[in-house]
Design an enzyme around this catalytic site. Structure first.
Site, mmCIF file in Angstrom:
data_model
loop_
_atom_site.group_PDB
_atom_site.id
_atom_site.type_symbol
_atom_site.label_atom_id
_atom_site.label_comp_id
_atom_site.label_asym_id
_atom_site.label_seq_id
_atom_site.Cartn_x
_atom_site.Cartn_y
_atom_site.Cartn_z
ATOM 1 N N GLY A 43 8.556 5.419 2.043
ATOM 2 C CA GLY A 43 8.233 4.416 0.948
ATOM 3 C C GLY A 43 8.133 4.896 -0.359
ATOM 4 N N GLU A 97 3.108 8.982 -3.676
ATOM 5 C CA GLU A 97 2.820 7.914 -2.382
ATOM 6 C C GLU A 97 3.492 6.288 -3.073
ATOM 7 O OE1 GLU A 97 2.579 6.839 0.320
ATOM 8 O OE2 GLU A 97 0.559 7.546 1.231
ATOM 9 N N ASP A 98 3.872 5.484 -2.282
ATOM 10 C CA ASP A 98 4.113 4.082 -2.618
ATOM 11 C C ASP A 98 2.629 3.281 -2.899
ATOM 12 O OD1 ASP A 98 3.476 4.129 0.072
ATOM 13 O OD2 ASP A 98 5.151 2.896 0.657
ATOM 14 N N ASP A 101 -3.878 3.013 0.897
ATOM 15 C CA ASP A 101 -4.708 1.917 1.297
ATOM 16 C C ASP A 101 -5.916 2.531 2.011
ATOM 17 O OD1 ASP A 101 -5.691 -0.636 2.319
ATOM 18 O OD2 ASP A 101 -4.101 -0.725 3.869
ATOM 19 N N LYS A 129 -4.764 0.427 -3.383
ATOM 20 C CA LYS A 129 -5.465 -0.530 -2.632
ATOM 21 C C LYS A 129 -7.210 -0.428 -2.420
ATOM 22 C CE LYS A 129 -3.010 -2.406 0.575
ATOM 23 N NZ LYS A 129 -2.393 -3.454 1.709
ATOM 24 N N PHE A 150 -1.112 -7.577 1.519
ATOM 25 C CA PHE A 150 0.227 -6.870 2.160
ATOM 26 C C PHE A 150 0.886 -7.006 1.255
ATOM 27 C CE2 PHE A 150 3.613 -5.706 5.002
ATOM 28 C CZ PHE A 150 3.371 -4.512 5.209
ATOM 29 N N VAL A 151 1.788 -6.147 0.661
ATOM 30 C CA VAL A 151 2.802 -6.201 -0.158
ATOM 31 C C VAL A 151 4.258 -5.406 0.330
ATOM 32 C CG1 VAL A 151 1.266 -6.360 -2.250
ATOM 33 C CG2 VAL A 151 2.158 -3.817 -1.600
ATOM 34 N N ASP A 157 7.743 -1.645 2.968
ATOM 35 C CA ASP A 157 8.561 -2.391 4.040
ATOM 36 C C ASP A 157 7.454 -3.262 4.808
ATOM 37 O OD1 ASP A 157 7.189 -0.317 5.311
ATOM 38 O OD2 ASP A 157 8.373 -1.047 7.236
ATOM 39 N N ARG A 163 12.552 -2.982 1.706
ATOM 40 C CA ARG A 163 12.291 -1.975 0.755
ATOM 41 C C ARG A 163 13.168 -1.867 -0.298
ATOM 42 N NH1 ARG A 163 9.351 1.990 3.905
ATOM 43 N NH2 ARG A 163 9.998 2.070 6.139
HETATM 44 P P1 5GP Z 1 -3.143 4.510 4.070
HETATM 45 O O1 5GP Z 1 -3.066 5.432 5.169
HETATM 46 O O2 5GP Z 1 -3.689 4.648 2.949
HETATM 47 O O3 5GP Z 1 -3.998 3.255 4.898
HETATM 48 O O4 5GP Z 1 -1.695 3.861 4.057
HETATM 49 C C1 5GP Z 1 -0.453 4.572 3.464
HETATM 50 C C2 5GP Z 1 0.561 3.983 3.872
HETATM 51 O O5 5GP Z 1 0.692 2.560 4.476
HETATM 52 C C3 5GP Z 1 1.551 3.791 2.823
HETATM 53 O O6 5GP Z 1 2.224 4.583 2.427
HETATM 54 C C4 5GP Z 1 2.522 2.511 3.126
HETATM 55 O O7 5GP Z 1 3.651 3.074 4.013
HETATM 56 C C5 5GP Z 1 1.536 1.870 4.461
HETATM 57 N N1 5GP Z 1 0.704 0.412 3.608
HETATM 58 C C6 5GP Z 1 -0.543 0.395 3.239
HETATM 59 N N2 5GP Z 1 -0.550 -0.840 2.722
HETATM 60 C C7 5GP Z 1 0.666 -1.148 2.629
HETATM 61 C C8 5GP Z 1 1.042 -2.635 2.360
HETATM 62 O O8 5GP Z 1 0.257 -3.358 1.705
HETATM 63 N N3 5GP Z 1 2.194 -2.912 2.413
HETATM 64 C C9 5GP Z 1 3.120 -2.032 2.938
HETATM 65 N N4 5GP Z 1 4.456 -2.579 3.091
HETATM 66 N N5 5GP Z 1 2.826 -0.844 3.504
HETATM 67 C C10 5GP Z 1 1.570 -0.330 3.261
#
Ligand code: 5GP
Length: 178
Positions: A43, A97-98, A101, A129, A150-151, A157, A163
Site C-alpha cells: 500500500g 505507511e499508507d 488503523d 485512523k 474503510f478507504v 486496496d 490501488r
Molecule cells: P493496522 O495494522 O494499523 O490495523 O493496519 C495497517 C494496514 O492495514 C495498512 O497498511 C493497510 O494495508 C490496512 N488498512 C487499515 N485500514 C485500512 C483501510 O481503511 N483501507 C484499506 N484499504 N486498508 C486498510
C-alpha cells in the site's frame, strides 16, 4: 465520482500538497542522517513514490511486506511476508505507511527493527485512523487524520483492487457487505 466511492477524502492535488509539507519536515529532520525509508508493501508504494520527490537530502529505500488484513478487517496477528535487504544496525529508519488503523502492523514491525539495532525508528503515514487504534503507537509524521471508515485508492486496496486510483475515497459499504 466513481460509482463504488461514497466520498472522496483526498483529491490527488491534496496528496501532493501533503507530500510537499511532509517532505519539508523530513528534509529538515534527516539532513546528514541518510535515512532508510522502509516502505511497507504494497500500500505504501504510491505514497513513497510521491513523498521522496519532496525530500531534499540523501536517503535510501527498501521494502518490507507484513500482513494482518483480510478483506476489510484486521486479524490482529502480523506475518512478515517479505523482509528488508539492507542491514539496519545503527541506521535511521523511517517507516512509510499508507494508513495506521489498529497499529498492530506498525508495532510488530517497529519491535522487529528495534531488535535489529536501528539507531532510530519513526513513522510517516499518509493517513491515520486513531479511532481504530488497539495498541499504543503514534506516527510522528501524519498526512491526514481520517474517521474510522474503510478507504481505498492511492495504494489502498479492497481485495487487491483500487490501488491504482490517484485519490483516496471511502468505499461504499454495498461493495463489501453483499
Ligand atoms: P493496522 O495494522 O494499523 O490495523 O493496519 C495497517 C494496514 O492495514 C495498512 O497498511 C493497510 O494495508 C490496512 N488498512 C487499515 N485500514 C485500512 C483501510 O481503511 N483501507 C484499506 N484499504 N486498508 C486498510
Amino acid at each position: 465520482m466513481d460509482s463504488f466511492v461514497e466520498e472522496v477524502l483526498l483529491e490527488h492535488k491534496d496528496i501532493v500538497d501533503i507530500c510537499n509539507r511532509l517532505g519539508k519536515e523530513l528534509t529538515a529532520d534527516y539532513q546528514d542522517k541518510r535515512p532508510i525509508l522502509v516502505g511497507l508493501l504494497k500500500g505504501s508504494i504510491p505514497f513513497l513514490a510521491e513523498l521522496i520527490k519532496h525530500i531534499k537530502c540523501d536517503l535510501e529505500i527498501d521494502f518490507m511486506q507484513a500482513s494482518s488484513y483480510e478483506g476489510t478487517k484486521s486479524k490482529g496477528t502480523v506475518m512478515v511476508l517479505k523482509d528488508l535487504i539492507t542491514p539496519v544496525i545503527g541506521r535511521h529508519l523511517l517507516i512509510v505507511e499508507d494508513i495506521v488503523d489498529t497499529g498492530f502492523t506498525l508495532q510488530e514491525v517497529m519491535n522487529l527493527l528495534q531488535d535489529r539495532g536501528a539507531a532510530s525508528i519513526e513513522v510517516v503515514t499518509l493517513l491515520d485512523k486513531p479511532a481504530g487504534r488497539k495498541v499504543d503507537v503514534t506516527p510522528k509524521y501524519i498526512g491526514k487524520t481520517i474517521p474510522n471508515k474503510f478507504v481505498i485508492g492511492f495504494g489502498l486496496d479492497y481485495n487487491e483492487i483500487y490501488r491504482n486510483l490517484d485519490y483516496v475515497g471511502v468505499l461504499k459499504e454495498s461493495v463489501y457487505k453483499k
